[in-house]
Design a protein around this motif. Structure first.
Motif, mmCIF file in Angstrom:
data_model
loop_
_atom_site.group_PDB
_atom_site.id
_atom_site.type_symbol
_atom_site.label_atom_id
_atom_site.label_comp_id
_atom_site.label_asym_id
_atom_site.label_seq_id
_atom_site.Cartn_x
_atom_site.Cartn_y
_atom_site.Cartn_z
ATOM 1 N N THR A 37 -20.324 -56.609 -7.236
ATOM 2 C CA THR A 37 -21.427 -57.468 -6.509
ATOM 3 C C THR A 37 -22.878 -57.627 -7.511
ATOM 4 O OG1 THR A 37 -20.902 -56.577 -4.305
ATOM 5 C CG2 THR A 37 -23.141 -57.412 -4.440
ATOM 6 N N LYS A 55 -33.586 -58.660 -2.632
ATOM 7 C CA LYS A 55 -32.182 -58.400 -2.289
ATOM 8 C C LYS A 55 -32.021 -56.857 -2.607
ATOM 9 C CE LYS A 55 -30.303 -61.631 -4.938
ATOM 10 N NZ LYS A 55 -29.533 -62.247 -5.909
ATOM 11 N N ILE A 64 -27.102 -56.552 1.121
ATOM 12 C CA ILE A 64 -25.811 -56.887 0.767
ATOM 13 C C ILE A 64 -24.834 -55.502 0.808
ATOM 14 C CG2 ILE A 64 -24.191 -57.621 -1.225
ATOM 15 C CD1 ILE A 64 -27.133 -58.756 -2.345
#
Length: 123
Positions: A45, A6, A34
Motif C-alpha cells: 500500500t 492519508k 487506508i
C-alpha cells in the motif's frame, strides 16, 4: 486546498483496526484512512500511495510491524511511522528505538491516538 491527510492503519485484528480508525475519524474527520491486515500488505500500500502516517501493530502474520516500518521508511521516507503493541518487551523497544520509530502501548485509547497524530506536527 491541501490534500486530505492519508493514514495507513495496519493490524491483523479487524476489531483493533476499527477502533483505531474510529478514534482517528473523531479527531481528523477529513482524513483518508487506508487499512491493511499485515505488514506485507502495508508495504504494498505504501509503495502505491505513500501515506502521511502509518500506524503499525508489531505482532502480525506474514511480516511484523517492525519489518514493515523498516521497508516503508525506505520506500516513503516522508511517511511518519508509529508502532503499536500490547506486548512491549525490551527487545521490541530496542528495535523500535534503533529504527527511530516511536512505540505506543495498546489498547489504542484516545490519548494514545492523540500522541500518534501529534507526530504529524513534529518537524
Amino acid at each position: 486546498m491541501s490534500n486530505p491527510l492519508k493514514i495507513l492503519v495496519v493490524d491483523d485484528s479487524k476489531v483493533s483496526r476499527a477502533l483505531i480508525i474510529a478514534l482517528i475519524m473523531t479527531r481528523q474527520p477529513h482524513a483518508v484512512v487506508i487499512e491493511a491486515g499485515d505488514g506485507q500488505a502495508a508495504v504494498e500500500t505504501a509503495r502505491q500511495e505513500p501515506p502521511d502516517l502509518a500506524i503499525l501493530d508489531i505482532n502480525m502474520p506474514v511480516m511484523s510491524g517492525l519489518e514493515a516500518a523498516e521497508q516503508i521508511r525506505r520506500l516513503a521516507p516522508q511517511t511518519r511511522l508509529a508502532l503499536l503493541t500490547a506486548n512491549a518487551q525490551d527487545a521490541m523497544r530496542q528495535k523500535a528505538q534503533a529504527l527511530n520509530v516511536p512505540l505506543f502501548k495498546k489498547p489504542a485509547k484516545g490519548e494514545v491516538i492523540d500522541q500518534i497524530l501529534a507526530l504529524l506536527e513534529a518537524p
